[in-house]
Design an enzyme around this catalytic site. Structure first.
Site, PDB file in Angstrom:
ATOM      1  N   GLY A  67       0.820  -1.195   0.000  1.00 10.04           N
ATOM      2  CA  GLY A  67       0.000   0.000   0.000  1.00 10.04           C
ATOM      3  C   GLY A  67       0.861   1.254   0.000  1.00 10.04           C
ATOM      4  CG  ASP A 147      -2.108  -4.130   6.642  1.00 10.79           C
ATOM      5  OD1 ASP A 147      -1.163  -4.512   5.928  1.00 10.79           O
ATOM      6  OD2 ASP A 147      -2.697  -3.038   6.446  1.00 10.79           O
TER       7      ASP A 147
END
Length: 353
Positions: A67, A147
């Site tokens: 990300g 995550d």
């Protein structure tokens, strides 16, 4: 859609193709890319012409390095934490959609695949590794944690390999990634055009992959798997550190490995290492939606703490490799505070159906 936002969409016969195309950022996944991909996948759900979906990268070096954490850190520093939280809310929802996508979803992964790149691919029905794959969940190095569903996937890997990958951010190659079950098939990159043509022509994904997949070479780290299991089976971060110190005090490949892992852990955010360990303890007790919800709690709370901002600064912005973690040592992390990050509900929880 144009690649101006780093992602392209194409319909080829019966196939919908998503192509990540943000080369200067190694396909780091930003908010616009997440939203565009969600829109395309939702549209193909109701499109009777599209029978299967492929996700790929336009570039050899990287599938996706994660990300866009630099952008999220900048938002947080600017007092725009809700915008950063919305990014993660939308990213996790996209990962969850891919996990339950009703049409066959094939991820073609070669080059670097870290963090958010695995979020897009690690929950898809067919996870195809090319020979140049480099997999890692390296978030502990920047004050985050593994995550995008790492809480769900990593504890379910064989033995204690998931705990090792989570706590160290270690990078592994294609042979180990396939052996551990992170990927379902190995198809050499030279065969990918034939695979795309078959899928576009309507051949079912399972049949095409069975025809084109090859047996990968023996895992490069196979001889170390028993050592990984012995070391990372410890019931606490302290126990794992002690095991690494003990094994590392001897000689041979296992000792060299242990010394390297201990050095890596000691350079990472102490808070993040403790979070990663707890993720591995808790992940088996929840489904993917529940794990993503826990991760949303965690990332919300880390936006109010030091280490994420400091890790991004030290490793990605200034690149001085000298983060000032708070607390600075593994021994100084309060287990009660770590548990509270997981256990205290948010006023606006991430709830995924």
């Amino acid at each position: 859609m144009s690649s101006d936002i780093g992602i392209r969409f194409e319909e080829r016969g019966a196939l919908g193709i998503v192509t990540l195309d943000r080369p200067r950022a190694l396909n780091a996944l930003d908010h616009a890319m997440v939203l565009a991909m969600r829109e395309a996948l939702d549209g193909w759900l109701d499109n009777p012409r599209i029978a299967q979906v492929v996700l790929r990268s336009a570039h050899e070096r990287a599938f996706c390095v994660g990300g866009d954490v630099r952008a999220m850190a900048a938002l947080g520093r600017a007092g725009r934490k809700e915008e950063a939280r919305q990014y993660w809310r939308d990213e996790y929802a996209l990962d969850h959609l891919i996990s339950r996508y009703p049409k066959p979803f094939v991820s073609l992964v070669d080059g670097l695949c870290f963090g958010g790149g695995f979020g897009l691919t690690g929950h898809s029905r067919y996870r195809v590794a090319g020979e140049g794959l480099g997999f890692a969940m390296p978030e502990v190095a920047i004050g985050l944690f593994p995550d995008v569903g790492g809480t769900f996937v990593l504890p379910r890997l064989p033995g204690w390999s998931g705990t090792w990958l989570a706590m160290t951010g270690a990078r592994i190659g294609m042979s180990d990634a396939v052996a551990l079950g992170l990927y379902t098939h190995h198809v050499p990159v030279a065969r990918w055009p034939g695979l795309l043509a078959a899928l576009a022509g309507g051949e079912p994904a399972d049949a095409a992959l069975a025809r084109l997949a090859m047996r990968p070479p023996a895992p490069a780290l196979q001889s170390l798997y028993p050592d990984i299991d012995r070391i990372f089976a410890g019931g606490s971060v302290d126990a794992i550190v002690i095991a690494l110190e003990k094994v590392g005090a001897s000689e041979g490949p296992a000792a060299e490995f242990a010394r390297g892992q201990l050095d890596t852990i000691r350079r990472a955010s102490p808070t993040s290492v403790h979070i990663a360990f707890q993720q591995m303890q808790r992940g088996l007790g929840a489904d993917l939606a529940g794990c993503l919800g826990l991760e949303f709690r965690l990332v919300t709370r880390l936006l109010d703490q030091n280490d994420f901002y400091e890790g991004v600064r030290a490793l990605l912005v200034d690149k001085d490799q000298k983060p000032a973690w708070r607390p600075a040592r593994l021994e100084d992390v309060d287990p009660v505070a770590i548990a509270a990050l997981f256990d205290e509900p948010l006023p606006d929880e991430l709830l995924l159906a």
